[in-house]
Design a protein around this motif. Structure first.
Motif, PDB file in Angstrom:
ATOM      1  N   PHE A   1       7.001  10.279  -2.965  1.00  0.00           N
ATOM      2  CA  PHE A   1       7.143  11.663  -2.505  1.00  0.00           C
ATOM      3  C   PHE A   1       7.977  11.675  -1.238  1.00  0.00           C
ATOM      4  O   PHE A   1       8.224  10.622  -0.618  1.00  0.00           O
ATOM      5  N   GLY A   2       8.365  12.877  -0.835  1.00  0.00           N
ATOM      6  CA  GLY A   2       9.002  13.091   0.456  1.00  0.00           C
ATOM      7  C   GLY A   2       8.675  14.483   0.953  1.00  0.00           C
ATOM      8  O   GLY A   2       8.421  15.381   0.142  1.00  0.00           O
TER       9      GLY A   2
ATOM     10  N   PHE B   1       9.470  12.537   6.142  1.00  0.00           N
ATOM     11  CA  PHE B   1       8.617  11.426   5.703  1.00  0.00           C
ATOM     12  C   PHE B   1       8.967  11.098   4.256  1.00  0.00           C
ATOM     13  O   PHE B   1       9.201  12.013   3.457  1.00  0.00           O
ATOM     14  N   THR B   2       8.971   9.814   3.901  1.00  0.00           N
ATOM     15  CA  THR B   2       8.967   9.445   2.495  1.00  0.00           C
ATOM     16  C   THR B   2       7.908   8.379   2.299  1.00  0.00           C
ATOM     17  O   THR B   2       7.592   7.622   3.230  1.00  0.00           O
ATOM     18  N   GLY B   3       7.324   8.343   1.109  1.00  0.00           N
ATOM     19  CA  GLY B   3       6.259   7.376   0.903  1.00  0.00           C
ATOM     20  C   GLY B   3       5.778   7.326  -0.519  1.00  0.00           C
ATOM     21  O   GLY B   3       6.406   7.866  -1.447  1.00  0.00           O
ATOM     22  N   GLN B   4       4.647   6.647  -0.670  1.00  0.00           N
ATOM     23  CA  GLN B   4       4.049   6.468  -1.988  1.00  0.00           C
ATOM     24  C   GLN B   4       2.543   6.508  -1.844  1.00  0.00           C
ATOM     25  O   GLN B   4       1.987   5.990  -0.867  1.00  0.00           O
TER      26      GLN B   4
ATOM     27  N   ILE C   1      -4.430   6.043  -0.393  1.00  0.00           N
ATOM     28  CA  ILE C   1      -3.670   6.015   0.858  1.00  0.00           C
ATOM     29  C   ILE C   1      -2.241   6.459   0.583  1.00  0.00           C
ATOM     30  O   ILE C   1      -1.721   6.256  -0.517  1.00  0.00           O
ATOM     31  N   LEU C   2      -1.645   7.055   1.596  1.00  0.00           N
ATOM     32  CA  LEU C   2      -0.226   7.403   1.556  1.00  0.00           C
ATOM     33  C   LEU C   2       0.484   6.476   2.528  1.00  0.00           C
ATOM     34  O   LEU C   2       0.240   6.532   3.747  1.00  0.00           O
ATOM     35  N   GLU C   3       1.295   5.604   1.982  1.00  0.00           N
ATOM     36  CA  GLU C   3       2.070   4.675   2.805  1.00  0.00           C
ATOM     37  C   GLU C   3       3.422   5.328   3.047  1.00  0.00           C
ATOM     38  O   GLU C   3       4.147   5.597   2.083  1.00  0.00           O
ATOM     39  N   THR C   4       3.764   5.603   4.305  1.00  0.00           N
ATOM     40  CA  THR C   4       4.984   6.379   4.590  1.00  0.00           C
ATOM     41  C   THR C   4       5.841   5.732   5.675  1.00  0.00           C
ATOM     42  O   THR C   4       5.368   4.940   6.481  1.00  0.00           O
ATOM     43  N   MET C   5       7.103   6.125   5.648  1.00  0.00           N
ATOM     44  CA  MET C   5       7.995   5.925   6.786  1.00  0.00           C
ATOM     45  C   MET C   5       8.564   7.280   7.178  1.00  0.00           C
ATOM     46  O   MET C   5       8.722   8.148   6.328  1.00  0.00           O
ATOM     47  N   TRP C   6       8.881   7.438   8.474  1.00  0.00           N
ATOM     48  CA  TRP C   6       9.429   8.708   8.950  1.00  0.00           C
ATOM     49  C   TRP C   6      10.644   8.479   9.836  1.00  0.00           C
ATOM     50  O   TRP C   6      10.808   7.420  10.445  1.00  0.00           O
TER      51      TRP C   6
ATOM     52  N   VAL D   1      12.228   6.252  14.471  1.00  0.00           N
ATOM     53  CA  VAL D   1      11.760   5.820  13.154  1.00  0.00           C
ATOM     54  C   VAL D   1      10.380   5.187  13.305  1.00  0.00           C
ATOM     55  O   VAL D   1      10.061   4.629  14.362  1.00  0.00           O
ATOM     56  N   GLY D   2       9.576   5.319  12.271  1.00  0.00           N
ATOM     57  CA  GLY D   2       8.259   4.683  12.330  1.00  0.00           C
ATOM     58  C   GLY D   2       7.573   4.703  10.990  1.00  0.00           C
ATOM     59  O   GLY D   2       8.142   5.138   9.981  1.00  0.00           O
ATOM     60  N   THR D   3       6.344   4.216  10.977  1.00  0.00           N
ATOM     61  CA  THR D   3       5.522   4.213   9.767  1.00  0.00           C
ATOM     62  C   THR D   3       4.203   4.912  10.066  1.00  0.00           C
ATOM     63  O   THR D   3       3.737   4.906  11.212  1.00  0.00           O
ATOM     64  N   ASN D   4       3.632   5.531   9.056  1.00  0.00           N
ATOM     65  CA  ASN D   4       2.280   6.097   9.145  1.00  0.00           C
ATOM     66  C   ASN D   4       1.570   5.850   7.822  1.00  0.00           C
ATOM     67  O   ASN D   4       2.197   5.932   6.764  1.00  0.00           O
TER      68      ASN D   4
END
Ligand code: B9F
Length: 127
Positions: A63-64, A79-82, A92-97, A114-117
């Motif tokens: 998703f994004g 954000f994009t993630g899975q 869980i939603l593993e994302t980068m932003w 840039v980061g991860t959440n």
């Protein structure tokens, strides 16, 4: 089933919360993001988010979404993630932003962060 639908209330490791409303048939969704952290002088306000998710047979869709911080800042985060579901059904939603801060001129090296959440579903709030 173990399929992940993003609808519901989620919290990340910073304590930020987001509420995602109904995911439409074409995968698009909207919601509200309440960041727990900010460096703005103005007080934190809820921000609108808009995004799109796949519908994946395996139930682990990518998703994004975009967060527009317009109520207290001129910046934008994408954000994009899975979504992953473990054997106990925990999602869980593993994302980068990427966060773009408004710059006065182009070519500013400092304007993008840039980061991860990682988000977990807040129990009992999945509607
Ligand atoms: O603090 C950010 C901000 C943008 C322009 C002035 C202040 C707005 C909030 C961003 C929240 C980020 C984190 N929260 C979260 O849950 S979005 C990604 C992270 N995940 C000062 C100048 C540019 C940035 C900070 Fe600003």
């Amino acid at each position: 089933s173990s399929k992940c639908i993003l609808t519901g209330l989620w919290r990340n490791e910073l304590g930020s919360k987001m509420q995602i409303q109904e995911v439409k048939g074409d995968g698009t969704f909207s919601g509200e993001y309440k960041t727990a952290v900010s460096l703005a002088r103005r007080p934190i306000q809820p921000a609108s988010l808009n995004g799109s998710q796949h519908f994946d047979e395996a139930g682990q869709p990518t998703f994004g979404f975009t967060v527009n911080w317009k109520s207290f800042s001129d910046s934008t985060t994408v954000f994009t993630g899975q979504c992953f579901v473990d054997e106990n059904g925990k999602e869980i939603l593993e994302t980068m932003w990427l966060l773009r801060e408004k710059a006065k001129a182009p070519n500013g090296w400092e304007a993008t962060r840039v980061g991860t959440n990682v988000f977990s579903r807040i129990k009992g709030q999945n509607v």
